[in-house]
Design a protein around this motif. Structure first.
Motif, PDB file in Angstrom:
ATOM      1  N   GLU A 136       1.039  -1.299  -0.167  1.00 56.16           N
ATOM      2  CA  GLU A 136       0.180   0.135   0.021  1.00 56.16           C
ATOM      3  C   GLU A 136       0.909   1.169   0.109  1.00 56.16           C
ATOM      4  O   GLU A 136       1.998   1.362   0.540  1.00 56.16           O
ATOM      5  N   ILE A 137       0.574   2.214  -0.913  1.00 54.93           N
ATOM      6  CA  ILE A 137       1.254   3.577  -0.565  1.00 54.93           C
ATOM      7  C   ILE A 137       0.279   4.455  -0.456  1.00 54.93           C
ATOM      8  O   ILE A 137      -1.031   4.530  -0.927  1.00 54.93           O
ATOM      9  N   ARG A 138       0.631   5.657   0.372  1.00 54.03           N
ATOM     10  CA  ARG A 138      -0.085   6.535   0.811  1.00 54.03           C
ATOM     11  C   ARG A 138       0.370   7.998   0.569  1.00 54.03           C
ATOM     12  O   ARG A 138       1.629   8.288   0.975  1.00 54.03           O
ATOM     13  N   GLU A 139      -0.332   8.828  -0.349  1.00 53.34           N
ATOM     14  CA  GLU A 139       0.029  10.098  -0.682  1.00 53.34           C
ATOM     15  C   GLU A 139       1.699  10.045  -0.978  1.00 53.34           C
ATOM     16  O   GLU A 139       2.339  11.171  -0.211  1.00 53.34           O
ATOM     17  N   LEU A 140       2.239   9.389  -1.842  1.00 50.91           N
ATOM     18  CA  LEU A 140       3.740   9.338  -1.898  1.00 50.91           C
ATOM     19  C   LEU A 140       3.996  10.624  -3.078  1.00 50.91           C
ATOM     20  O   LEU A 140       3.507  10.552  -4.207  1.00 50.91           O
ATOM     21  N   SER A 141       5.124  11.099  -2.835  1.00 52.69           N
ATOM     22  CA  SER A 141       5.578  12.103  -3.794  1.00 52.69           C
ATOM     23  C   SER A 141       7.089  12.131  -3.815  1.00 52.69           C
ATOM     24  O   SER A 141       7.495  11.785  -2.770  1.00 52.69           O
ATOM     25  N   ASP A 142       7.604  12.345  -4.634  1.00 55.33           N
ATOM     26  CA  ASP A 142       9.157  12.502  -5.018  1.00 55.33           C
ATOM     27  C   ASP A 142       9.566  13.666  -4.770  1.00 55.33           C
ATOM     28  O   ASP A 142       8.747  14.763  -4.790  1.00 55.33           O
ATOM     29  N   ARG A 143      11.060  14.154  -5.068  1.00 49.79           N
ATOM     30  CA  ARG A 143      11.607  15.361  -4.983  1.00 49.79           C
ATOM     31  C   ARG A 143      11.919  15.882  -6.159  1.00 49.79           C
ATOM     32  O   ARG A 143      12.355  17.134  -6.191  1.00 49.79           O
ATOM     33  N   VAL A 157       6.103  12.913  -9.363  1.00 52.29           N
ATOM     34  CA  VAL A 157       5.125  12.103  -8.963  1.00 52.29           C
ATOM     35  C   VAL A 157       4.455  13.042  -7.561  1.00 52.29           C
ATOM     36  O   VAL A 157       5.094  13.503  -6.876  1.00 52.29           O
ATOM     37  N   HIS A 158       3.140  12.977  -7.760  1.00 48.13           N
ATOM     38  CA  HIS A 158       2.452  13.898  -6.729  1.00 48.13           C
ATOM     39  C   HIS A 158       1.555  12.964  -5.799  1.00 48.13           C
ATOM     40  O   HIS A 158       0.449  12.598  -6.508  1.00 48.13           O
ATOM     41  N   GLU A 159       1.710  13.093  -4.514  1.00 47.86           N
ATOM     42  CA  GLU A 159       0.527  12.262  -3.624  1.00 47.86           C
ATOM     43  C   GLU A 159      -0.216  11.041  -4.293  1.00 47.86           C
ATOM     44  O   GLU A 159      -1.434  11.072  -4.298  1.00 47.86           O
ATOM     45  N   SER A 198      11.661   9.579  -1.473  1.00 44.56           N
ATOM     46  CA  SER A 198      10.276  10.213  -1.487  1.00 44.56           C
ATOM     47  C   SER A 198      10.605  11.498  -0.530  1.00 44.56           C
ATOM     48  O   SER A 198      11.520  11.580   0.242  1.00 44.56           O
ATOM     49  N   SER A 199       9.767  12.556  -1.137  1.00 49.32           N
ATOM     50  CA  SER A 199       9.566  13.582  -0.340  1.00 49.32           C
ATOM     51  C   SER A 199       8.636  13.681   0.945  1.00 49.32           C
ATOM     52  O   SER A 199       8.894  14.299   2.008  1.00 49.32           O
ATOM     53  N   CYS A 200       7.561  12.884   0.524  1.00 45.00           N
ATOM     54  CA  CYS A 200       6.418  12.891   1.776  1.00 45.00           C
ATOM     55  C   CYS A 200       5.601  11.550   1.333  1.00 45.00           C
ATOM     56  O   CYS A 200       5.694  11.060   0.298  1.00 45.00           O
ATOM     57  N   GLY A 201       4.781  10.950   2.131  1.00 39.21           N
ATOM     58  CA  GLY A 201       4.104   9.907   1.934  1.00 39.21           C
ATOM     59  C   GLY A 201       4.587   8.723   2.457  1.00 39.21           C
ATOM     60  O   GLY A 201       5.796   8.737   3.126  1.00 39.21           O
ATOM     61  N   GLN A 202       3.964   7.714   2.231  1.00 37.09           N
ATOM     62  CA  GLN A 202       4.387   6.209   2.871  1.00 37.09           C
ATOM     63  C   GLN A 202       4.300   5.207   2.172  1.00 37.09           C
ATOM     64  O   GLN A 202       3.504   5.062   1.175  1.00 37.09           O
ATOM     65  N   VAL A 203       5.233   4.057   2.312  1.00 39.80           N
ATOM     66  CA  VAL A 203       4.866   3.107   1.588  1.00 39.80           C
ATOM     67  C   VAL A 203       5.006   1.812   2.715  1.00 39.80           C
ATOM     68  O   VAL A 203       5.627   1.600   3.562  1.00 39.80           O
ATOM     69  N   LEU A 204       3.757   0.935   2.592  1.00 34.85           N
ATOM     70  CA  LEU A 204       3.446   0.061   3.346  1.00 34.85           C
ATOM     71  C   LEU A 204       3.649  -1.359   2.699  1.00 34.85           C
ATOM     72  O   LEU A 204       3.163  -1.836   1.625  1.00 34.85           O
ATOM     73  N   LEU A 205       4.524  -2.227   3.235  1.00 37.38           N
ATOM     74  CA  LEU A 205       4.752  -3.663   2.599  1.00 37.38           C
ATOM     75  C   LEU A 205       4.240  -4.443   3.709  1.00 37.38           C
ATOM     76  O   LEU A 205       4.896  -4.642   4.962  1.00 37.38           O
ATOM     77  N   HIS A 206       3.556  -5.440   3.354  1.00 37.75           N
ATOM     78  CA  HIS A 206       2.717  -6.155   4.360  1.00 37.75           C
ATOM     79  C   HIS A 206       2.268  -5.583   5.865  1.00 37.75           C
ATOM     80  O   HIS A 206       2.509  -6.074   6.880  1.00 37.75           O
TER      81      HIS A 206
END
Lengths: 327, 331, 507
Positions: free
Chosen positions: C265-272, C276-278, C312-320
């Motif tokens: 699951e990824i949540r509002e992921l943005s790069d620098r 990629v925006h949210e 990433s600049s903000c957001g989360q990555v969830l693995l399992h």
């Protein structure tokens, strides 16, 4: 309500961008000069500054050539030993009884041949530039040692003194020659199709192929030019020390690389030019002369200069990356 | 299995050219000088080669990652000088050698950081480090030379263990350790993978920074050992003592068949490369050739070998393409 | 009426093969003066190969080119230019630190007679009049092109092509980076060129554009020509079905049923870098999730972000369920994430290394947990996976570079299986692969999904992504703009989401 998209410049810090506006060498030079002026009397006197300019002349030549090579995304590590070879060769030829104009011509030809050798192996053989020039560095150095039998060789001529010490209105001929050469290099890089091709090789080699421009021929020409500039540098050095020393060029190639990089020329994308290189060279000479003036023993100088150069290259890389100039 | 691949490498694979040129060289040397084949000369060659071999051991790992270290020579000089100064000052031998090793490792670590984190082109970063290290060596020696070191230290360079000189035994131990490290461990495999394709290694989850650091640390360490052994052998230290080795170290690796592109080659090749270069110098000395020719010979040898590597690759690629076309046409 | 004239350029029976792929087989194309000819087809259909053959960048294995009825043979792009065939490339041919005028006339600068000195005045004058002609006077020709926007660079690229006085101009996806207004201006320019009697080839993925500029459309599929049709006679739906061809269901036999548990699951992921925006999305176990979008929409960037290559600049990555934001690829691989990159040869494999090495590249630490390893075990492990995936090779010591594209891709898959990966990001898994091998890759993916692995698939082929996915997210300009469940899949809807703002409806 369309948002602005394709902002590929992304997020970058403004302060760092400002820093990348002028070549880092300029800032460093100013800081160093202010620093030294505290310790040495009359630092900003013309007599002192003109000495710095004069001593910088040989390195200036090397750096001009190196600018071309770095614009093509290479680095010529053999330039220092071309300086040694040509300076020894010049004295040797003079001692053999060749006239001044003929010997100068022959020395320039020798520099061109050295460059041609580098260029042929790089351009036609497609070998990595640094290993080729590392190999030829040893070949040229060995040739210089053989020519003079590992000894410093001497020849007396008024021209040496004249070029190195005399001049018009306080500017010595060697400084004039060096700036003339810088001017020629600038012209070549900015006003001729040759210059465009050099920048093209560093910027987008694909574009050269599409335009039907030969990359190998341009590479060879670039190396020949660098070789000629090194030969001129060798002669200027010869004039200053009034002798031919087989070790006189040792390490100059790296000073030239540092001068070019600190002058704002990039190893990627064919960015930059000879304008910034001037400041790079002057910065290094300010440092070297300044250390002597301040009274730092020559034993310490090499290490200090090496550390300063390496630090400067590292800082430059960090600033540029933070400034987002290159992804 | 293991013996098979090693034999295969020597006879048919990567080292074929190196082995061939070694034999040709030995043949020529025998013809040119009868004294070449004498036992004492054999031991001399081994001893000379051993220092070069130690110095170029770690560099092999660095070149396998597709990078280079041009600072080995001067960092070895720095380590040797520090060791000699400390010995003269009366520190125990072990401490002196430990300090030198630490300095070598530090140089390697900095190189690794510059190349791995800052992504500076390795030849620029290490060429700069070369300048710094030789400058520091000059400071350590205060511009002078040191003669006469304690005998329990110089044994390391001039002593014998049975019929074999100590440096040769040291080199042999290092070679075996490096071979195990590069061929038989996960770290070694990653060194090769980075050399083959650094991007693919990153995309496979290989920690390329750690691997690169490891390679440079090895390089710094063997450089330091080489510097110490050389100081012991000379019974003296001088900041310029490794000057003649500068290019030879790189040449030994390259002549040994390790590709500058990375990924191909290994320690075994470097052994052959170091012996080849030493024989060239040896025969030049026996023939009384001016030592100023050495730089030229090494330069030409290195250019030729690198050219050969690229040329063979291009010929191979051309042949593969032609084969492909023919098979497509037939299909 | 154009049909009365003689064709300006005719390509007959062109075939071209690459290692492992037949890129073009027996394709014809004719271009008439004053005509805009559209080349349509999915990615990998052979459009780029065809135009490269026409330009002289590739030499066709078979077939002939005729320019005004006389046969020509082009060995280099330069010879193409000399014959009056110019192109505006998808990837710009600009030299970043030269200015506009220098770039336009690169290699052909007007010189002061008898020297190599550039006549700057003449050059900037000519460049200016070229840009005037194109209606973009406002571009600063004295700035290095690196400092210009992509749209402006594109205009300079077009000016460069026109400055060669061509008879034929090829536009290879020129609008990928342009805004509406700029696209309109480009079309006006194309109209001008058309009136001058040039023949124009135009490649684009945007349906609307095809109708706005096109006169005739040639459709390619899998390297073969499907047909040439007048633009008026073809509706969007017809065109799409011609491009995709056949029945989707036959190739993509879905066998897996998604589970309940969320694997990634990824949540509002943005790069620098602002690409990629949210972005938020979820992939469940046993599920194949598609990520659709145009080239440059930020899909590859997103995959790199998830895999920890970029930060990433903000957001989360969830693995399992575990927060793995900002972890290194090494950590992620050890915890069961894998990435099959788009650039197989550059990023996916070490081509010069043996197959056995590539297979264990990611799983090395798992196969040999005690630092020491041995070649024999490595070979046997690799051989097992090679057998399992039916890679066509006599042994595992062979270099991967010697395999065909499809077999290479299987080795990449083997690499992730060997690392016991249970969440895999597939970035364009079938690019540059033969039709037969494609089907095998699909079977593999389905099999992996039915074993409970979670798959996120990036693809530019609509048919592929619709056939394979349980759910599709659509990405546009760095954002996830919508998602569809399998029962709601429709080409129109996905296409609309992919293109929306480019069509100027984003009010």
């Amino acid at each position: 309500m369309r948002k602005k998209v394709y902002d590929n410049k992304g997020i970058r810090s403004k302060g760092f961008r400002l820093l990348t506006f002028a070549p880092p060498a300029l800032y460093m030079m100013i800081i160093l000069m202010i620093l030294f002026s505290f310790f040495a009397d009359h630092y900003f006197a013309w007599s002192n500054l003109s000495v710095i300019l004069r001593q910088a002349a040989p390195l200036m030549m090397l750096a001009c050539g190196q600018t071309l090579i770095i614009l093509m995304q290479g680095t010529d590590l053999s330039l220092g030993s071309i300086v040694s070879l040509t300076s020894v060769l010049w004295i040797w030829l003079l001692n053999l009884g060749f006239g001044m104009p003929v010997s100068i011509l022959l020395v320039i030809l020798a520099g061109a041949l050295c460059g041609l050798l580098n260029g042929l192996i790089v351009g036609k053989g497609l070998l990595p530039v640094f290993i080729v020039t590392l190999g030829t560095q040893n070949i040229f150095k060995s040739a210089a040692l053989l020519l003079c039998g590992s000894q410093t060789i001497y020849y007396r001529h008024d021209l040496f003194r004249m070029v190195a010490k005399e001049g018009l209105s306080g500017i010595s001929y060697s400084v004039m020659i060096s700036f003339l050469m810088v001017g020629i290099t600038w012209f070549l890089l900015n006003q001729t199709s040759f210059g465009m091709k050099i920048r093209g090789i560093g910027g987008n080699p694909e574009a050269l192929t599409l335009a039907g421009v030969s990359i190998s021929r341009t590479t060879i020409m670039g190396f020949i030019y660098a070789g000629i500039m090194a030969a001129v540098g060798g002669m200027l050095l010869c004039c200053r020390i009034e002798s031919g020393n087989p070790n006189s060029g040792n390490g100059l190639e790296f000073s030239a690389v540092a001068a070019v990089l600190l002058g704002g020329t990039s190893m990627r994308e064919g960015r930059g030019g000879v304008g910034g290189t001037i400041f790079g060279v002057l910065m290094l000479q300010v440092l070297r002369s300044g250390l002597t003036q301040v009274g730092v023993s020559s034993i310490y100088q090499n290490a200090i200069i090496g550390i300063v150069i390496l630090t400067a290259i590292i800082l430059d890389e960090i600033i540029r990356r933070r400034g987002g100039e290159e992804d | 299995m293991k013996k098979n691949t090693m034999l295969h490498d020597l006879v048919k694979g990567r080292y074929f050219f190196s082995v061939m040129s070694l034999f040709v060289l030995i043949g020529i040397s025998c013809l040119m000088s009868p004294s070449f084949l004498s036992l004492s000369n054999f031991i001399t060659i081994l001893r000379q080669a051993s220092i070069l071999l130690i110095l170029s051991m770690g560099l092999t790992a660095v070149v396998l990652t597709g990078n280079i270290d041009l600072s080995v020579g001067s960092s070895a000089a720095l380590c040797g000088c520090v060791c000699a100064q400390m010995l003269v000052a009366g520190f125990p031998v072990i401490l002196c050698m430990g300090a030198s090793l630490l300095i070598g490792l530090t140089v390697g670590f900095i190189n690794g950081l510059l190349v791995g984190i800052l992504k500076l082109p390795s030849f620029i970063a290490t060429y700069g480090m070369n300048m710094v290290a030789s400058g520091l060596a000059m400071i350590v020696m205060n511009g002078g030379v040191i003669y006469g070191l304690p005998t329990n230290f110089t044994t390391l360079g001039v002593g014998y263990l049975g019929p074999l000189p100590v440096p040769v035994i040291l080199a042999a131990i290092l070679v075996v350790c490096m071979m195990i490290l590069l061929q038989k461990t996960v770290f070694g495999r990653n060194v090769y993978m980075i050399g083959y394709n650094a991007n693919a290694a990153d995309y496979s989850g290989v920690n390329s920074l750690r691997t690169l650091l490891g390679a440079y640390l090895l390089c710094g360490m063997t450089g330091a050992i080489g510097g110490i052994v050389m100081t012991a052998r000379l019974n003296a230290a001088d900041f310029g003592m490794t000057e003649a080795y500068g290019l030879q170290i790189v040449a030994a690796v390259v002549v040994g068949g390790t590709s500058l592109l990375g990924g191909e080659g290994g320690v075994l090749g470097t052994v052959i490369g170091a012996i080849i270069l030493t024989i060239i110098v040896n025969i030049m000395n026996i023939m009384g050739v001016n030592s100023n020719w050495q730089g030229m010979v090494h330069g030409i040898v290195i250019l030729f070998v690198v050219w050969l590597d690229v040329f063979a690759r291009r010929v191979g690629a051309g042949r593969a393409l032609r084969k492909q076309r023919e098979s497509v046409k037939r299909a | 009426m154009t049909t009365n004239k003689r064709p300006l350029l005719r390509a007959e029976n062109i075939s071209k093969s690459f290692p492992g792929v037949k890129a073009l087989s027996h394709v014809d194309l004719d271009l008439y003066p004053g005509e805009v000819h559209i080349l349509a087809g999915e990615n990998g259909a052979g459009k780029s190969t065809l135009i490269k053959c026409i330009l002289g960048a590739y030499q066709p294995d078979e077939g002939k080119l005729f320019l005004e009825d006389s046969e020509i043979r082009l060995r280099t792009p330069k010879e193409g230019i000399e014959h009056g065939i110019a192109a505006v490339y998808q990837e710009l041919t600009m030299i970043p630190w030269l200015d506009g005028a220098q770039n336009i006339f690169f290699g052909r600068e007007p010189k002061i007679a008898g020297t190599t000195i550039i006549n700057r005045k003449k050059m900037s004058c000519q460049a200016k009049s070229l840009l005037d002609e194109l209606g973009c006077q406002e571009i600063d020709l004295t700035l290095p092109v690196k400092k210009l926007g992509i749209a402006e660079q594109q205009m300079i690229e077009i000016a460069k092509a026109i400055s060669m006085n061509p008879k034929v101009i090829i536009f290879d996806e020129p609008t990928a980076s342009l805004s509406d207004r700029e696209v309109d201006r480009l079309f006006a320019q194309i109209e001008i060129l058309k009136k001058k009697g040039l023949a124009i080839v135009y490649i684009s993925h945007r349906m609307k554009e095809l109708h706005a500029v096109g006169d005739r459309i040639t459709v390619l599929r899998d390297g073969k020509k499907i047909g040439t049709y007048p633009e008026r006679e073809l509706s969007d739906d017809e065109l799409v079905s011609l491009m995709i061809g056949g029945n989707i269901e036959e190739v993509y036999k879905k066998t897996s049923v998604p589970g309940r548990e969320t694997a990634l699951e990824i949540r509002e992921l943005s790069d620098r870098k602002g690409k990629v925006h949210e972005c938020s999305l979820q992939v469940r176990k046993g599920e194949i999730v598609g990520l659709a979008g145009l080239v440059g929409a930020g899909r590859t960037e997103l995959s790199r972000l998830i895999f920890g290559i970029d930060k990433s600049s903000c957001g989360q990555v969830l693995l399992h369920g575990e927060d793995v934001t900002g972890k290194s690829p090494e950590y992620l691989v050890d915890h069961g994430l894998g990435l099959l990159p788009e650039d197989r040869k550059g990023l996916g494999l070490a081509l010069r290394a043996p197959i056995s090495w590539n297979v264990v590249a990611s799983g090395l630490r798992q196969v040999f947990p005690h630092f020491f390893m041995n070649e024999k075990k490595n070979d046997s492990v690799a051989a097992e996976y090679i057998r399992m995936l039916e890679v066509a090779t006599p042994d595992v010591q062979r270099n991967v570079g010697q395999l065909s594209g499809g077999n290479q891709q299987k080795v990449v898959v083997a690499k992730w299986l060997c690392a016991n990966t249970d969440v895999i990001l597939f970035d364009e898994p079938t690019r540059g692969i033969d039709v037969g091998a494609k089907a095998e890759i699909y079977v593999l993916m389905n099999k992996m999904a039915s074993e409970g692995k979670a798959i996120l698939m990036i693809s530019s082929e609509l048919s592929e992504i619709m056939g394979m996915s349980d759910k599709i997210y659509v990405m546009r300009e760095g954002r996830i703009v919508g998602s569809l469940e399998r029962e709601n899949f429709s080409e129109e809807e996905i296409g609309r989401m992919m293109l929306l703002s480019g069509e100027g409806e984003g009010a």
